[in-house]
Motif scaffolding. Structure first.
Motif, PDB file in Angstrom:
ATOM      1  N   MET A   1       0.981  -1.242   0.089  1.00 10.36           N
ATOM      2  CA  MET A   1      -0.117  -0.066   0.210  1.00 10.36           C
ATOM      3  C   MET A   1       0.800   1.247   0.026  1.00 10.36           C
ATOM      4  N   PHE A   2       0.474   2.297  -0.883  1.00 12.22           N
ATOM      5  CA  PHE A   2       1.001   3.585  -0.920  1.00 12.22           C
ATOM      6  C   PHE A   2       0.823   4.214   0.315  1.00 12.22           C
ATOM      7  N   ASN A   3       1.910   4.816   1.131  1.00 11.94           N
ATOM      8  CA  ASN A   3       1.660   5.521   2.465  1.00 11.94           C
ATOM      9  C   ASN A   3       1.702   7.097   2.322  1.00 11.94           C
ATOM     10  N   ASN A   4       3.015   7.280   1.854  1.00 14.28           N
ATOM     11  CA  ASN A   4       3.035   8.791   1.877  1.00 14.28           C
ATOM     12  C   ASN A   4       4.247   9.261   0.862  1.00 14.28           C
ATOM     13  N   MET A   5       4.439  10.495   0.447  1.00 14.66           N
ATOM     14  CA  MET A   5       5.505  10.774  -0.369  1.00 14.66           C
ATOM     15  C   MET A   5       5.831  12.353  -0.084  1.00 14.66           C
ATOM     16  N   GLU A   6       6.872  12.503  -0.760  1.00 13.32           N
ATOM     17  CA  GLU A   6       7.539  13.944  -0.731  1.00 13.32           C
ATOM     18  C   GLU A   6       8.237  14.008  -2.038  1.00 13.32           C
ATOM     19  N   VAL A   7       8.042  15.256  -2.478  1.00 11.54           N
ATOM     20  CA  VAL A   7       8.797  15.706  -3.807  1.00 11.54           C
ATOM     21  C   VAL A   7       9.335  16.927  -3.850  1.00 11.54           C
ATOM     22  N   ASN A   8      10.414  16.996  -4.296  1.00  8.96           N
ATOM     23  CA  ASN A   8      10.920  18.818  -4.367  1.00  8.96           C
ATOM     24  C   ASN A   8      11.633  18.937  -5.654  1.00  8.96           C
ATOM     25  N   CYS A   9      11.623  20.192  -6.260  1.00  8.59           N
ATOM     26  CA  CYS A   9      12.003  20.554  -7.200  1.00  8.59           C
ATOM     27  C   CYS A   9      12.723  22.166  -7.350  1.00  8.59           C
ATOM     28  N   GLU A  10      14.139  22.200  -6.938  1.00  5.10           N
ATOM     29  CA  GLU A  10      14.551  23.506  -6.889  1.00  5.10           C
ATOM     30  C   GLU A  10      15.446  23.987  -7.822  1.00  5.10           C
ATOM     31  N   LEU A  11      15.488  25.171  -7.885  1.00  7.36           N
ATOM     32  CA  LEU A  11      16.439  25.665  -8.932  1.00  7.36           C
ATOM     33  C   LEU A  11      17.875  25.607  -8.774  1.00  7.36           C
ATOM     34  N   ALA A  12      18.838  25.211  -9.383  1.00  5.76           N
ATOM     35  CA  ALA A  12      19.992  25.015  -9.049  1.00  5.76           C
ATOM     36  C   ALA A  12      20.966  26.001  -9.564  1.00  5.76           C
ATOM     37  N   GLU A  13      20.309  27.239  -9.940  1.00  5.87           N
ATOM     38  CA  GLU A  13      21.115  28.399 -10.734  1.00  5.87           C
ATOM     39  C   GLU A  13      20.562  29.548 -10.197  1.00  5.87           C
ATOM     40  N   ASN A  14      21.000  30.741 -10.430  1.00  8.23           N
ATOM     41  CA  ASN A  14      20.749  31.746 -10.000  1.00  8.23           C
ATOM     42  C   ASN A  14      19.317  32.561 -10.538  1.00  8.23           C
ATOM     43  N   TYR A  15      19.119  32.431 -11.841  1.00  8.15           N
ATOM     44  CA  TYR A  15      18.066  33.173 -12.525  1.00  8.15           C
ATOM     45  C   TYR A  15      17.197  32.295 -13.096  1.00  8.15           C
ATOM     46  N   PHE A  16      15.926  32.575 -12.904  1.00  9.41           N
ATOM     47  CA  PHE A  16      14.915  31.651 -13.804  1.00  9.41           C
ATOM     48  C   PHE A  16      13.903  32.713 -14.405  1.00  9.41           C
ATOM     49  N   GLU A  17      13.460  32.636 -15.718  1.00 11.25           N
ATOM     50  CA  GLU A  17      12.728  33.718 -16.207  1.00 11.25           C
ATOM     51  C   GLU A  17      11.361  32.593 -16.592  1.00 11.25           C
ATOM     52  N   PRO A  18      10.403  32.743 -16.064  1.00 10.54           N
ATOM     53  CA  PRO A  18       9.225  31.832 -16.210  1.00 10.54           C
ATOM     54  C   PRO A  18       8.567  31.953 -17.724  1.00 10.54           C
ATOM     55  N   PHE A  19       8.354  30.982 -18.361  1.00  6.53           N
ATOM     56  CA  PHE A  19       7.784  31.041 -19.771  1.00  6.53           C
ATOM     57  C   PHE A  19       6.401  30.595 -19.722  1.00  6.53           C
ATOM     58  N   TYR A  20       5.612  31.226 -20.167  1.00  6.80           N
ATOM     59  CA  TYR A  20       4.175  30.733 -20.341  1.00  6.80           C
ATOM     60  C   TYR A  20       3.594  31.050 -21.734  1.00  6.80           C
ATOM     61  N   TYR A  21       2.615  30.209 -21.989  1.00  9.83           N
ATOM     62  CA  TYR A  21       2.065  30.268 -23.370  1.00  9.83           C
ATOM     63  C   TYR A  21       1.117  31.664 -23.526  1.00  9.83           C
TER      64      TYR A  21
END
Lengths: 282, 282, 282, 282
Positions: free
Chosen positions: D251-271
């Motif tokens: 049985m699945f019990n729990n989870m943790e997920v993470n995603c962090e920027l490993a650079e200094n700068y991020f310019e978000p792109f959207y349509y």
């Protein structure tokens, strides 16, 4: 047999809405309401009415403003009434001989798509000649194969889902029983009530099949004795007989249900595989 | 307005069976049967009855032996009766104000799973404040998006299929209209009748929405004028209002339907997008 | 064993369109194409390719103008190759021991919703310990309970429908077999081919279950001997292995299929309930 | 663009079982794994493999005994790689011109019944001539009409449900996007990944449409910038690309997920509705 029944339904009214509640014990020509009381907290004006063919007693009221804790209470002492008959020697009733008031219970309905279960029902139960035994056998099949699992289904789940997915709650067990009966050309309808010895206490749903001129009760869940019910309503299925219909911005919050014996003695009655005794609520 | 209507239904009875036919023009307090005749060839004894709330007149009969060509004939001259009202200034009717006899037409049914269409109906039509315009808009949406295609659906097809698959026949158009209305908390019911100027001639199905205290007729197929109907029945959906229910080893073979004007003059009435005139059959 | 196979598919191209055909006998490391020919009338340029994992050989071509009678012909002489193994003593293969190329055949697919059949499959077949016997038993259950009925289903019918509606054609029988296997954690895939002694002659569909490291063929229709196939393709289900995928304004019109023995002697092989011999096409 | 990604999945192993996990960042010819680590606590021996066409990297292991707290950890630093192209002047790609490896993504699959959405997709989006704009428009339609509602759907919910029921989670949004594309004869596939700026942090699912020879990413949820993904897998749908497939009594019990920027700068792109710039992960 006398029972004290009680229910409390709690709602959060965000804005305006209408509630139609179906919690009153039915007042049939044999089931007697010794006393009863229904009230709303906070006070809201409501109207009571009976459905046109007397299958349920409803309460309807509108709420016009934010009400964070609206509760509907019902308590009653009810003398139910049932008879037990022997169905050993019955044969299939021809549709042409059915009373016209019974015919609609052969039709498929929202949660009981009997039209899709025709071949399956006949493959599995078509060989049984005594209709009481046929319904008892399909009820036992449901009991054995469908797992009673709270939260496994939702308000959209129908007999066509349950026959294969094989998990559900009392409502799903009832829908499947009804659908299989109708597929076998046996009129069947949904039955809701207060149920003695149901743990945890709750409203209960099962079904009735029309056999030899009587509506005979079957409960595929096997959770309670068959003679401990106080009938609330019958209908085509849960779409027709829900405990509550909510319109507008109203959310169900909580509930409490109770059913206690108001006599000294109760002898539980269950069906047995080797018996043809069936129970009918009057 | 007077019409001569006629129908003939042919069946092949392989063995014993029961047929319940729903081809009689309804006898309402305004629709008048000037004359009518129903007969079976070869002769079979049948019984007639009206449904409990008067929504249909049924004929029921059993056949006990092989009958390769059983035909049921109905012919009548009927004076239908409708009124046209202006729904320009109506507002949404609160459920709490609805008559209790109308409430069941808010429930989902076998072919009209309004419970599953709630969000879609509100996303598409929820912004329209006048309920007549709301129903007219959804009717026009169905007309524009669902393709009328004989043979594209079958007796199991429901509104939940049609809303996405977007093909069907009059029955499917009606079911989708009903389901969308109910999802918008507008009572709606199935309507079958003889229809003038329907080509090829057939029984026709459309739907009624309950608006401002009246059952207003809508026809998403757009195939016929709205004032050329002779009402046969209303019901929850086709499960409840089929032209024929067959039990046993009986097969449908063929049919003929006709509806002719028995007066000199007919001015067709259709809805227009810029009008709020709605038609109600009495 | 050598067979001469032939197919002709006729299309009406109304306007531009693309056809992807899957009629070539598969060229496996054991099934040998002795000779083959594919052509289009009228002539259209086409390209041939094999799917990435070699489960099918496809022909793809575009048609750019109205072509009232476009026919695709295929004829070949093929030496198929199968082996028959004894599965008496096999046990369940743990998923962790399965080859990674086989794992995807445990997933549900368009027509094989094994995720919905989990409880049913286990209730009905979970008690059987030998996996070959398990698949044979479920195949026999399909054969006994599902009625082979041309026209009873369409291109949208899936195993979840068939398990209850219990009517269909070879494709539906195969989908149900696959879905039940996957629900029992047995990898299974769709198999199409030319089939000897199939009347009326047609393409045939059945399924393979992965047992003890081999893809073993099962045919729930029971229509043909199991050793008379020329394999065309395997895939997840019919979505993946259709004889033809049509894009654009192209309509199927007609077809002819044939499969004849190109040897003198053929001893038909069928499964028997008391035997554990299974057939694998190589 | 570099990201640090992390996931932890916790399971309760009641008895024996197999787990197949799909949490590794994909190693494409452009997406670079700078470093990564996968481990199980308590220690279990596992095998790693890549799917046959390289769409995912899987880990498979069996557990043979009761393990109340089994955790799978993955952490990596990944340099994703995408390009942004202008799709202003593209036209519909004829199926006959599609690469054969792309053709399977036109087929319906378990959760994307594109065969049932054909008419609806064409009625709603068929009039748009630029395929990029067509997919962007349908993506925006999903975003506007489907409510993001945790817990509203389950593992059986498919695009055919969501198109009408109009509630779901990222997986449902993706399935509906895929199904609509395929119904419009645009190849489409499921995309799962780690997503930067997703709150609450989780695995994310969206979809890719094949336009002008490139797999272009679309996300109907609009929850995250389109250039913050680390690709885990692509596939036909969630049946094919689940984060985890569990077999046996686990049985699945729990989870943790993470995603962090490993650079200094991020310019978000959207349509944007007025732009034809589309993003492709390489």
């Amino acid at each position: 047999m006398k029972f004290n029944v009680f229910s409390r339904l709690d709602y959060i009214v965000q804005a305006a809405g209408t509630l139609v509640l179906n919690v009153h014990a039915l007042n049939t020509f044999k089931q007697t309401i010794i006393n009863e009381e229904f009230w709303l907290e906070p006070y809201v004006n409501y109207s009571s009415f009976q459905s046109l063919q007397g299958e349920k007693r409803l309460v309807k009221f509108g709420v016009t403003e934010y009400t964070p804790n609206l509760s509907a209470f019902y308590q009653a002492t009810v003398d139910n009434c049932y008879e037990i008959n022997d169905f050993s020697y019955i044969t299939e009733t021809q549709v042409s001989a059915l009373d016209s008031a019974v015919l609609p219970y052969l039709n498929p309905s929202r949660y009981c798509e009997s039209d899709k279960l025709y071949r399956m029902a006949h493959n599995m139960f078509g060989h049984i000649s005594n209709p009481f035994q046929q319904v008892l056998t399909l009820t036992n099949w449901i009991n054995k194969n469908v797992q009673y699992l709270s939260g496994s289904t939702n308000s959209q789940t129908s007999a066509f889902n349950t026959v294969t997915e094989q998990a559900g709650v009392c409502r799903d067990f009832a829908h499947l029983g009804i659908a299989l009966c109708r597929a076998l050309t046996i009129p069947a309808r949904y039955f809701t009530g207060y149920a003695y010895q149901l743990y945890p206490a709750d409203f209960h749903a099962c079904f009735e099949a029309y056999l030899n001129g009587k509506w005979v009760l079957f409960d595929a869940t096997g959770l309670v004795p068959l003679n401990g019910f106080v009938k609330i309503a019958t209908g085509f299925d849960a779409a027709d007989s829900a405990v509550a219909n909510i319109f507008g911005d109203v959310m169900f919050n909580n509930m409490e249900v109770n059913c206690e014996l108001a006599e000294n003695y109760f002898e539980p009655f269950y069906y047995r595989e080797d018996s043809f005794l069936g129970i009918t609520y009057l």
